[in-house]
Design a protein around this motif. Structure first.
Motif, PDB file in Angstrom:
ATOM      1  N   LEU A 126       2.022   2.215   3.429  1.00 26.33           N
ATOM      2  CA  LEU A 126       3.601   2.480   4.777  1.00 26.33           C
ATOM      3  C   LEU A 126       5.223   2.816   3.850  1.00 26.33           C
ATOM      4  CD1 LEU A 126       4.882   1.367   7.948  1.00 26.33           C
ATOM      5  CD2 LEU A 126       5.254  -0.785   6.082  1.00 26.33           C
ATOM      6  N   GLU A 127       5.813   4.177   4.985  1.00 23.90           N
ATOM      7  CA  GLU A 127       6.629   4.266   4.949  1.00 23.90           C
ATOM      8  C   GLU A 127       7.480   4.220   5.967  1.00 23.90           C
ATOM      9  OE1 GLU A 127       6.620   8.771   2.296  1.00 23.90           O
ATOM     10  OE2 GLU A 127       6.178   9.217   4.651  1.00 23.90           O
ATOM     11  N   ALA A 128       9.027   4.045   5.340  1.00 25.31           N
ATOM     12  CA  ALA A 128       9.679   4.709   6.318  1.00 25.31           C
ATOM     13  C   ALA A 128      11.208   6.647   5.552  1.00 25.31           C
ATOM     14  CB  ALA A 128      10.934   3.748   6.101  1.00 25.31           C
ATOM     15  N   TYR A 129      11.889   6.438   6.121  1.00 29.20           N
ATOM     16  CA  TYR A 129      12.317   7.708   6.147  1.00 29.20           C
ATOM     17  C   TYR A 129      13.266   7.791   6.775  1.00 29.20           C
ATOM     18  CZ  TYR A 129      13.288  12.912   4.471  1.00 29.20           C
ATOM     19  OH  TYR A 129      14.092  13.617   3.871  1.00 29.20           O
TER      20      TYR A 129
ATOM     21  N   VAL B 114      16.083   9.512   2.407  1.00 33.00           N
ATOM     22  CA  VAL B 114      15.766   8.601   1.721  1.00 33.00           C
ATOM     23  C   VAL B 114      14.665   8.198   2.266  1.00 33.00           C
ATOM     24  CG1 VAL B 114      16.698   6.458   2.973  1.00 33.00           C
ATOM     25  CG2 VAL B 114      16.542   5.970   0.075  1.00 33.00           C
ATOM     26  N   THR B 115      14.204   7.984   0.869  1.00 31.52           N
ATOM     27  CA  THR B 115      12.750   7.517   1.770  1.00 31.52           C
ATOM     28  C   THR B 115      12.031   5.930   0.676  1.00 31.52           C
ATOM     29  OG1 THR B 115      11.235   9.378   1.364  1.00 31.52           O
ATOM     30  CG2 THR B 115       9.814   7.679   1.616  1.00 31.52           C
ATOM     31  N   LEU B 116      11.557   5.188   1.771  1.00 32.86           N
ATOM     32  CA  LEU B 116      11.632   3.349   0.951  1.00 32.86           C
ATOM     33  C   LEU B 116       9.892   3.892   1.144  1.00 32.86           C
ATOM     34  CD1 LEU B 116      13.854   3.232   3.188  1.00 32.86           C
ATOM     35  CD2 LEU B 116      14.020   1.202   1.556  1.00 32.86           C
ATOM     36  N   ILE B 117       9.598   2.941   0.752  1.00 33.57           N
ATOM     37  CA  ILE B 117       7.528   2.883   0.392  1.00 33.57           C
ATOM     38  C   ILE B 117       7.102   1.448  -0.022  1.00 33.57           C
ATOM     39  CG2 ILE B 117       6.957   4.069  -1.778  1.00 33.57           C
ATOM     40  CD1 ILE B 117       4.356   5.533  -0.054  1.00 33.57           C
ATOM     41  N   THR B 118       5.876   0.960   0.726  1.00 36.83           N
ATOM     42  CA  THR B 118       5.401  -0.162   0.208  1.00 36.83           C
ATOM     43  C   THR B 118       4.054   0.246  -0.707  1.00 36.83           C
ATOM     44  OG1 THR B 118       4.103   0.143   2.120  1.00 36.83           O
ATOM     45  CG2 THR B 118       6.062  -1.823   1.916  1.00 36.83           C
ATOM     46  N   ALA B 119       5.302   0.657  -1.933  1.00 36.78           N
ATOM     47  CA  ALA B 119       3.881   1.388  -3.228  1.00 36.78           C
ATOM     48  C   ALA B 119       2.680   0.630  -3.059  1.00 36.78           C
ATOM     49  CB  ALA B 119       4.316   1.275  -4.462  1.00 36.78           C
ATOM     50  N   THR B 120       2.730  -1.058  -3.214  1.00 38.09           N
ATOM     51  CA  THR B 120       1.492  -1.082  -3.493  1.00 38.09           C
ATOM     52  C   THR B 120       0.466  -2.177  -3.052  1.00 38.09           C
ATOM     53  OG1 THR B 120       3.264  -3.304  -4.648  1.00 38.09           O
ATOM     54  CG2 THR B 120       2.815  -2.340  -5.983  1.00 38.09           C
ATOM     55  N   ASN B 121       0.895  -1.630  -1.964  1.00 40.56           N
ATOM     56  CA  ASN B 121       0.259  -2.492  -0.686  1.00 40.56           C
ATOM     57  C   ASN B 121      -0.355  -1.993   0.225  1.00 40.56           C
ATOM     58  OD1 ASN B 121       3.368  -4.304  -0.878  1.00 40.56           O
ATOM     59  ND2 ASN B 121       1.465  -5.321  -0.894  1.00 40.56           N
ATOM     60  N   THR B 122      -1.651  -1.736   0.020  1.00 40.33           N
ATOM     61  CA  THR B 122      -2.298  -0.455   1.432  1.00 40.33           C
ATOM     62  C   THR B 122      -2.399  -1.670   2.534  1.00 40.33           C
ATOM     63  OG1 THR B 122      -4.944  -1.133   0.705  1.00 40.33           O
ATOM     64  CG2 THR B 122      -2.912   1.200  -0.627  1.00 40.33           C
TER      65      THR B 122
END
Length: 326
Positions: A124-127, A135-143
């Motif tokens: 999941l990503e937010a921009y 700015v970009t935010l991402i749930t880097a460890t959660n698919t």
């Protein structure tokens, strides 16, 4: 409390429940009351667990979308929230799969899922872009490509952006320079250029003019992730129990005088009379603690409070044992 009641308690400006089963109009339950127009959706799909009789909408990844022609400026400062429930399958063919997007050009807010072949696949990503910064935010460890419902919230409180997945914060960043000055359409399931299509199911999409707190985000997730407690039957001499969210619940055991079966439902007061004159009133609602009652009733009427529960009892000098698990 119904999931929609939890959302409405936080005063959403736009709230698309996606309850429709036909047609092209998507109703807005928020305060702005700006309905959306659907294209290519499969309506009437099974919704989230928190709305057992509710519906959701399926998006085909190529043409499905909801467009909302609104000129309100609730993102024109730095305090707002965007929320949605989504479900997608194992393989996401598109590089970016848009859940919701507001704005166009260099000023917009975006929630999306990255494609299976992209960097950080199936995350999941937010921009957020302001024209002066991004700015970009991402749930880097959660698919999230597991064909299960997931809850996403992006909040801005004036200085910080926070991305939540399934009730927990996963990333945060400082708000970029400038503000998101937007007076253009809202899109669900696609970007404003009719690209980056979402393939999957969406439900309960909401937008707020302030930042939801971490506690309220968790409240929304909990309310949507589990079905509300159903009715239960109580009869004298037979213990009965029911669970809320799998772990919370209550157990009631009624003793003399003998009473007829009584149906209790969370959030709904229930009344029963004994012999036309004696009775009790129970109102059962969710709560976070355990409470126990073992008391000698020294008068005909007694009122006790168990956490958030209120119990009024009219009985002769009998002993009442009650265990309430919230």
């Amino acid at each position: 409390m119904a999931y929609s009641d939890v959302v409405l308690a936080d005063s959403p400006l736009l709230y698309y429940r996606l309850e429709e089963t036909s047609g092209t109009t998507i109703a807005d339950s928020g305060s702005l009351a700006v309905n959306g127009t659907a294209t290519g959706l499969t309506l009437g799909q099974t919704g989230i667990a928190g709305t057992p009789t509710g519906k959701a909408a399926s998006f085909n990844g190529t043409t499905s979308r909801v467009e909302v022609a609104t000129t309100n400026a609730f993102y024109n400062d730095k305090s707002w929230s965007a929320e949605a429930w989504f479900k997608c399958g194992a393989t996401l063919a598109n590089d970016y799969n848009t859940l919701v997007r507001r704005g166009s050009g260099g000023s917009y807010v975006l929630l999306r899922v990255r494609g299976s072949s992209n960097s950080n696949p199936n995350r999941l990503e937010a921009y957020v872009a302001t024209g002066s910064g991004s700015v970009t935010l991402i749930t880097a460890t959660n698919t999230v490509n597991d064909n299960a419902w997931h809850h996403v919230v992006l909040t801005a409180d004036g200085s910080t952006l926070r991305l939540y997945l399934d009730g927990s914060q996963k990333d945060s960043k400082a708000y970029p320079a400038g503000t998101v000055a937007i007076a253009t359409s809202q899109f669900i399931g696609t970007a404003e250029s009719l690209s980056e299509w979402f393939s999957g199911t969406l439900d309960e999409v909401a937008f707020y003019g302030s930042a939801l707190s971490a506690t309220r985000v968790t409240d929304h997730f909990n309310a949507g992730a589990t079905a509300p407690a159903g009715p239960m039957s109580l009869e004298a001499g037979f213990p009965a129990s029911v669970a809320f969210a799998g772990t919370l619940g209550y157990t009631l055991e009624l003793t003399d005088p003998v009473v007829p079966p009584l149906t209790l439902e969370a959030g709904t007061p229930a009344v029963v009379n004994f012999g036309g004159s004696l009775g009790y009133i129970l109102e059962i609602t969710d709560g976070p603690t355990y409470r126990y009652l073992d008391t000698e009733l020294g008068r005909k009427r007694i009122s006790v409070t168990l956490g958030s529960r209120s119990v009024d009892v009219e009985l002769p000098r009998n002993k009442m044992n009650m265990e309430v698990k919230v």
